[in-house]
Design an enzyme around this catalytic site. Structure first.
Site: not given
Length: 285
Positions: A89, A218, A220
């Site tokens: 990002c 994302h 994660e």
């Protein structure tokens, strides 16, 4: 001994903790490396992640100021030597602004403001991405055609180039290893499956060598299966529902969220597992 990965935290970055956790879950030794440390110390690490957030408050445009930080100069040198570098990002925006992707050292691409019919600004939702044939080390555990649900959260995520056809050429060359898709794997050319209007449905761009990746979604935030939105269907939705239905039994066994089960791993861990395999460390699922 596992490989060491620096999670580079520039001022305004706020996703470092979950990024460290994801790296550790695939067996890597992760450390938050803050901007206050000497840049030369980055050479001690074998791989690098620039996580999400709002580096330097995204003044001028997202990632533009951070791309001039001395830490990024070291990352560029390490990448040239073959070290893996992942930007997520805001980290992706930094890599684009620094010219590390697509890798000519010049700034060829931009992450423009989202192009969304009927609305403007920041946008967050779960989307699907399709894995493409690519030299990218971060997608090396995934077969081309694999569809992953991942969340996006950004205001400037639209991959663009001033050179007509440049992104199409990068995709043809295998330098767009993840592209926005529908749940059944068709390229997503329309909003909201393509959440920002990115050309060629590009969700990520890597360099020709495959060791540097700028990724807008994302991973994660999708490392835990239970984190998947209720809107996510398909096989991943079925796995999530099975986990949640069994959570009462897990609670009775002292694991209230069921996170100790291997089946609780979310789709985002595959990106970090690719790095672990490339480095020859950790468990790769």
């Amino acid at each position: 001994m596992s490989a060491r990965v620096a999670v580079v935290q520039l001022p305004g970055v706020n996703c470092e903790a979950e990024t460290v956790r994801a790296l550790e879950r695939v067996g890597l030794e992760a450390e938050t490396f803050r901007w206050t440390r000497p840049a030369a110390e980055l050479a001690r690490f074998e791989a690098y992640v620039l996580p999400g957030g709002f580096s330097y408050q995204d003044r001028v445009r997202a990632g533009a100021l951070a791309a001039k930080d001395p830490l990024v100069e070291v990352l560029a040198d390490r990448a040239e030597r073959g070290a893996p570098v992942l930007g997520i990002c805001n980290g992706a925006q930094v890599l684009v602004e620094a010219g590390l992707v697509p890798g000519s050292a010049a700034v060829e691409l931009a992450l423009a403001r989202n192009r969304m019919p009927g609305r403007t600004g920041y946008f967050a939702r779960w989307v699907h991405v399709r894995i493409e044939t690519s030299p990218c080390v971060f997608t090396s555990t995934l077969e081309p055609g694999t569809v992953l649900p991942l969340p996006v959260a950004h205001g400037e995520g639209c991959f663009r180039s001033a050179a007509p056809g440049r992104l199409a050429a990068l995709a043809a060359a295998g330098q767009a290893p993840l592209r926005y898709a529908t749940a059944d794997g068709r390229l997503a050319l329309e909003f909201p499956d393509n959440p920002n209007g990115s050309e060629e449905a590009v969700a990520a761009v890597c360099n020709a060598r495959g060791n540097v990746l700028a990724l807008m979604p994302h991973p994660e935030r999708a490392q835990d299966l239970g984190a998947l939105s209720r809107d996510v269907g398909g096989s991943w939705g079925e796995r999530r529902d099975a986990l949640l239905e069994g959570s009462s039994g897990a609670a009775a066994g002292g694991d209230p969220e069921g996170l100790a089960s291997p089946g609780a791993e979310g789709p985002g861990l595959a990106i970090f597992a690719g790095l672990a395999r490339h480095l020859g460390a950790g468990r790769v699922s």
